[in-house]
Structure formats: structure tokens, C-alpha cells
Design a protein around this motif. Structure first.
Motif, short mmCIF file in Angstrom:
data_model
loop_
_atom_site.label_atom_id
_atom_site.label_comp_id
_atom_site.label_asym_id
_atom_site.label_seq_id
_atom_site.Cartn_x
_atom_site.Cartn_y
_atom_site.Cartn_z
N SER A 97 39.97 11.36 58.57
CA SER A 97 39.86 10.55 57.35
C SER A 97 38.65 9.66 57.47
O SER A 97 38.25 9.29 58.57
CB SER A 97 41.11 9.67 57.17
N GLY A 145 51.67 14.35 58.98
CA GLY A 145 50.51 14.72 58.15
C GLY A 145 50.94 14.87 56.69
O GLY A 145 51.98 15.47 56.40
N ILE A 190 40.67 14.82 55.30
CA ILE A 190 40.32 16.24 55.30
C ILE A 190 41.08 16.95 56.42
O ILE A 190 41.04 16.50 57.58
CB ILE A 190 38.80 16.43 55.50
N TRP A 235 51.75 18.19 55.69
CA TRP A 235 50.59 18.95 56.14
C TRP A 235 50.75 19.16 57.64
O TRP A 235 50.69 18.22 58.41
CB TRP A 235 49.29 18.19 55.84
C1 BTN Z 1 46.64 19.22 50.64
O1 BTN Z 1 45.99 20.24 50.42
O2 BTN Z 1 47.82 19.14 50.30
C2 BTN Z 1 45.95 18.05 51.30
C3 BTN Z 1 46.05 18.08 52.78
C4 BTN Z 1 45.30 16.94 53.45
C5 BTN Z 1 45.46 16.93 54.96
C6 BTN Z 1 44.62 15.88 55.63
S1 BTN Z 1 44.66 16.01 57.39
C7 BTN Z 1 43.88 14.47 57.54
C8 BTN Z 1 44.49 13.57 56.51
N1 BTN Z 1 45.72 12.98 57.02
C9 BTN Z 1 46.79 13.40 56.33
O3 BTN Z 1 47.95 13.06 56.57
N2 BTN Z 1 46.42 14.21 55.34
C10 BTN Z 1 44.99 14.43 55.33
#
Ligand code: BTN
Length: 322
Positions: free
Chosen positions: A134, A115, A205, A123
Motif C-alpha cells: 500500500s 487481506g 495493490i 484477499w
Molecule cells: C480486489 O480486487 O478485490 C482488491 C484486492 C486488493 C488487495 C490488496 S493487497 C495489499 C492491500 N491490502 C489489502 O488488504 N488489500 C490490498
């Protein structure tokens, strides 16, 4: 077997095998077989002699089919890709977009193994507790306008959280969502474009929904909806609400070509306004956050020279807040 599921879903209490069989014109053995298959898919079905069957977890089930059920949108989430595990939904959405996935395509994962957060951060996206999703958007706009889409996602998500949980969700400009001062939502928007044309935009998101605890190193700054409201929140319903709110804002944005119509609502939820902020970038500076412009930028008054300046994007930290 999904017809059985629908009958159970509609029923408040127990439904007998006989009634299911009669309704669907199938034998009781076929009903039993269907129940077994549904259980294999993760549906918890209670069976009590002389009373019948009852669905015990209709709100916590989270799969492609559950997400498709009852979604009241025209485009957002009308095509869904659901992964039990993937590296990041943003990568999947990007690949699908390159293959021609339609506007509003939704990519959801139960777990992300890589993530991505903003500024190269990781993440955390553990199994079963959050919403990691997404979207593929194909707006006919200039690349410079695309940052508004991130704000629309933040606004839609904050509204959806309030509607589903009653919690008050504050937006830290441009799009972090904080509850009682801790971060519950992050948004990472990626884009594929040329100088004067956007090919597609992928807003990703991440919502900490039912996380029961966080590792000590982030427990001070991260939270989940469950921790804040004290009850398990339906991810399915929350995804639906986010998509519904987002569709409305997105349509308004495309129709009017501006963020102006959403500005009042955004201002009300934005916790950055009126605060002392630290604007990071090539030359970081301190300022007072004054307003959001109709293009979705942050208007600030610099602490060093008192001049007003518009901040387009990037990191802004609020003094005293994470
Ligand atoms: C942040 O605040 O740093 C952003 C975080 C975004 C997380 C979402 S989860 C779905 C999508 N896939 C990812 O790898 N990142 C975003």
C-alpha cells in the motif's frame, strides 16, 4: 555485514574470503561472522573451499533493505515499512498517514492475515509468494478526482508486469489486471477526506507473483505471474518497476490535473472496451463499453434504451470474462 553483501552482489561468481577481507580491511574471521549473520537474515550464500562465497538468491530476497536497494524514484517508496506479517497493509498505511507519513510512503507485507478485497471480499495473501503493498499519497485534489489514482495504479502495474515478464497484462476497467483471462492483480483504494479536500489516499495493490497453485474454488478465475510465464519473478524488481511507472504517471496527473495524458496507454491495455458489460450498482444494466473519458470514467451505451452513459466507479463485469 551489509558491505559484504554489496561485494557479493557485485560479483558474478565466487569471491574469496581473503579478497573480501582485503577489500573491507577486516579479518577472515570477521568475514565469516558477517556471512553467518547474512545467512540468518535469509540470504543464501554458497561457500566452496578454495573458491570462496557466492550469493545464490539475489533476485528472490525480499525485505526492506532489498527494496531500498537500487530504487530509482524521487518519492514513491523512498520511505518503506516492511512487515513479516500484518492484518492488512492498507490499515498500516492509514495509521502511518494519520501520524504524518510522507507522500510516497510504501508499506509492504510478506503475509496479510486479513487481506481486504473490494466489496467486502477477502484477499488471500499467503506468505512469500505475492506482493501485498500500500502507498500513502497526498495529492491536492478534490475527492471526486481520486478514482483516477486507482487507474494510474492499474496502468503502472500492468506496464510493470509487461516489462518484467513479457506477459501481456489486460486491464479490466477500472483496475483489475487479467492475464490470459484470469485475475492476477487487484487494487483497493481507500481515502480519508472532507467534502472539498483529500487528506490522503491509500491505494493497496495485491499481485499474485509466484503462487504455484490456487484453491479449487478460485483456480478457474485467479492466476499468478509464475503460472502464466513459467518462471519465478523477482518481487523486488517488480515493486521497483511499479513504483517507477506510478511516479511518472502520478507526476503527470498532478501537473496536468487530468488523466488525458495517460489515456492512450490505458486504452491500449483496457480489455473492457468494445465488450458487452454488466454494470452493477443500485440498478444494474447491460451495455456496450465504448470508451474511457479523460476523467477516467467508462463511457457505455445502454442495451435497454441505446443511450450513452458515463460510469464513474463500481463493479463492471465483462460478458464471457471473469
Ligand atoms: C480486489 O480486487 O478485490 C482488491 C484486492 C486488493 C488487495 C490488496 S493487497 C495489499 C492491500 N491490502 C489489502 O488488504 N488489500 C490490498
Amino acid at each position: 555485514m551489509y558491505r559484504i553483501l554489496e561485494l557479493l552482489r557485485r560479483q558474478e561468481g565466487f569471491l574469496s574470503g581473503e579478497d573480501i577481507g582485503r577489500e573491507l580491511s577486516i579479518t577472515r574471521a570477521a568475514v565469516w561472522k558477517g556471512i553467518k549473520k547474512l545467512r540468518e537474515e535469509g540470504y543464501e550464500i554458497e561457500a566452496v573451499t578454495n573458491r570462496g562465497y557466492r550469493l545464490t538468491n539475489p533476485e528472490t530476497m525480499y525485505n526492506k533493505r532489498e527494496l531500498e536497494q537500487g530504487l530509482k524514484t524521487k518519492t514513491m517508496g523512498q520511505t518503506i515499512y516492511f512487515y513479516e506479517e500484518t492484518d492488512t497493509t492498507n490499515n498500516r498505511a492509514r495509521e502511518l498517514a494519520l501520524e504524518g507519513a510522507p507522500e510516497g510512503t510504501l508499506v509492504v507485507a510478506e503475509k496479510q492475515t486479513a487481506g481486504r478485497g473490494r466489496r467486502g471480499k477477502v484477499w488471500e495473501s499467503p506468505l512469500g509468494t505475492g506482493i501485498w503493498m500500500s502507498l500513502v499519497l497526498r495529492p491536492q485534489i478534490m475527492p471526486a478526482e481520486a478514482s483516477v489514482l486507482t487507474l494510474l495504479c492499474g496502468l503502472a502495474t500492468a506496464e510493470a508486469i509487461e516489462a518484467e515478464t513479457g506477459l501481456s497484462a489486460g486491464i479490466k476497467w477500472p483496475n483489475d489486471i487479467l492475464i490470459n483471462g484470469k485475475k492476477a492483480v487487484g487494487i483497493l483504494t481507500e481515502m480519508d477526506c472532507e467534502m472539498s479536500e483529500v487528506h490522503f489516499v491509500i491505494p493497496g495493490i495485491g499481485i499474485n507473483v509466484n503462487t504455484a497453485s490456487f484453491p479449487p474454488e478460485i483456480a478457474e478465475i485467479a492466476t499468478s505471474l509464475y503460472l502464466e510465464c513459467g518462471k519465478t519473478v523477482s518481487r523486488r524488481r517488480l515493486v521497483h518497476k511499479v513504483l517507477e511507472r506510478l511516479e511518472e504517471h502520478y507526476e503527470t496527473f498532478l501537473r496536468t490535473g487530468s488523466f488525458a495524458a495517460m489515456l492512450e496507454d490505458y486504452r491500449k491495455l483496457c480489455i473492457t472496451l468494445g465488450k458487452e458489460v454488466h454494470v452493477l450498482g443500485r440498478e444494474p444494466f447491460f451495455a456496450e463499453a465504448l470508451d474511457i473519458t479523460s476523467e477516467g470514467e467508462l463511457l457505455v451505451r445502454r442495451a435497454d434504451n441505446g443511450k450513452e452513459e458515463v460510469v464513474f466507479s463500481g463493479e463492471v463485469s465483462i460478458r464471457g470474462v471473469i
